[in-house]
Design an enzyme around this catalytic site. Structure first.
Site, PDB file in Angstrom:
ATOM      1  CB  ALA A   1      -0.969   0.054   1.020  1.00 42.79           C
TER       2      ALA A   1
ATOM      3  CG  PHE B   1      -6.475  -1.320   1.921  1.00 41.00           C
ATOM      4  CD1 PHE B   1      -7.863  -2.064   1.676  1.00 41.00           C
ATOM      5  CD2 PHE B   1      -6.120  -0.830   1.055  1.00 41.00           C
ATOM      6  CE1 PHE B   1      -8.502  -1.931   0.632  1.00 41.00           C
ATOM      7  CE2 PHE B   1      -6.765  -0.553  -0.314  1.00 41.00           C
ATOM      8  CZ  PHE B   1      -7.865  -1.217  -0.562  1.00 41.00           C
ATOM      9  NE  ARG B   2      -4.364  -6.244   5.591  1.00 44.56           N
ATOM     10  CZ  ARG B   2      -4.500  -6.319   4.227  1.00 44.56           C
ATOM     11  NH1 ARG B   2      -3.783  -5.514   3.408  1.00 44.56           N
ATOM     12  NH2 ARG B   2      -5.284  -7.276   3.461  1.00 44.56           N
TER      13      ARG B   2
ATOM     14  CB  ILE C   1      -7.043  -4.037  -5.532  1.00 44.05           C
ATOM     15  CG1 ILE C   1      -7.507  -3.214  -4.337  1.00 44.05           C
ATOM     16  CG2 ILE C   1      -6.605  -5.681  -4.866  1.00 44.05           C
ATOM     17  CD1 ILE C   1      -8.898  -3.470  -3.986  1.00 44.05           C
TER      18      ILE C   1
ATOM     19  CG  HIS D   1      -3.555  -9.274  -1.888  1.00 42.33           C
ATOM     20  ND1 HIS D   1      -3.171  -8.531  -0.901  1.00 42.33           N
ATOM     21  CD2 HIS D   1      -3.267 -10.693  -1.516  1.00 42.33           C
ATOM     22  CE1 HIS D   1      -2.515  -9.073   0.236  1.00 42.33           C
ATOM     23  NE2 HIS D   1      -2.426 -10.575  -0.325  1.00 42.33           N
TER      24      HIS D   1
ATOM     25  CB  CYS E   1     -21.606 -14.635 -12.925  1.00 42.39           C
ATOM     26  SG  CYS E   1     -22.970 -15.352 -12.524  1.00 42.39           S
TER      27      CYS E   1
ATOM     28  CB  CYS F   1     -24.735 -12.735 -14.201  1.00 43.45           C
ATOM     29  SG  CYS F   1     -24.165 -13.897 -15.841  1.00 43.45           S
TER      30      CYS F   1
ATOM     31  CB  SER G   1       4.591  -3.182   7.476  1.00 45.74           C
ATOM     32  OG  SER G   1       3.496  -3.138   7.146  1.00 45.74           O
TER      33      SER G   1
HETATM   34 ZN   LIG Z   1     -24.089 -15.924 -14.514  1.00 44.22          ZN
END
Ligand SMILES: [Zn+2]
Length: 252
Positions: A23, A34-35, A106, A122, A130, A154, A195
């Site tokens: 991050a 995030f953490r 991400i 990740h 789906c 979907c 870290s």
């Molecule tokens: Zn589907």
């Protein structure tokens, strides 16, 4: 020689440099950690900690919680641009000085910066699947639907889920194996902005070390590998700005 000078020499003398990012490389792009103590995971949303929204059971029980929270972050990633570290890493790869970037992030910023061999251990929201029939949908197809307030469904009636690894899910096997293999072949491992607390991803730099790679850490807090590192620096933006200056002429 200063520490960045030593990093420069290590880069030029290595034949297979692999980078592991967390991050910390994206905070300069405006994306919150995030953490950390003030991290995204500690925010609350409709009575849940954000960390809980990334649990697969809660997602399956009520995907609207995740999607209504994610609308202004995961589905608004175009608001964020790559920073110095992302950009220099992409140029290092083009110059043949970096072979692979393994990331816990991400946010897709390494790819946006131009890095090609990016292993997102990740996962990422670039693709969605789906949950019922496995049909695939792109970020670009899903994001407008999330912004319209929909839970993206979907045609089969199943719910699309981003290919981000949620708690309770396995890491993407092919990507993780490729990351392990990259680490085993590396002779230089740069750990940037992590870290090294989230396993199993954080074990990857350790694997590189075990297989003989020299390890360099650039992170503003201690990591479990500090004592094994040949170099430890703290300020990412400073380090990569100076490194870029030292490499001037070599970088595309
Ligand atoms: Zn589907």
């Amino acid at each position: 020689m200063n520490l960045v000078g030593e990093l420069h020499d290590l880069l030029l003398s290595s034949t297979n440099t692999v980078v592991f990012t967390g991050a910390g490389v994206s905070t300069a792009s405006g994306i919150r950690d995030f953490r950390g103590k003030h991290g995204i995971y500690n925010d609350t949303f409709h009575g849940y900690r954000v960390e809980e929204l990334f649990g697969i059971e809660l997602f399956n029980a009520d995907p609207s919680l995740f999607y209504s929270w994610a609308r202004d972050f995961v589905y608004d990633l175009t608001a964020f641009q790559p920073c110095t570290v992302h950009n220099v890493l992409a140029r290092l790869e083009r110059a043949g000085l970096v072979n692979a970037v393994i990331t816990q992030n991400i946010d897709r910023l390494h790819t946006l910066a131009g890095s090609r061999n990016v292993l997102e251990v990740h996962g990422s929201p670039s693709l969605h699947h789906c949950q019922r029939c496995g049909a695939e949908a792109t970020y670009e197809a899903i994001a407008p639907r999330v912004h319209a307030g929909e839970v993206p469904m979907c045609p089969c009636g199943g719910v699309f889920k981003p290919d981000i690894v949620f708690y309770g899910e396995n890491l993407p096997q092919t990507t993780f194996s490729a990351a392990v293999s990259a680490c085993q072949q590396a002779d230089l491992m740069l750990v940037l902005g992590s870290s090294l607390t989230v396993f199993p991803a954080a074990a990857l730099p350790e694997e590189a070390y075990r297989c003989g790679a020299r390890v360099v850490i650039v992170n503003d807090s201690p990591t479990s590998l500090d004592r094994r590192a040949i170099l430890k620096l703290e300020d990412l933006t400073d380090t990569f700005t100076q490194l870029c200056d030292l490499l001037k002429g070599r970088l595309p």
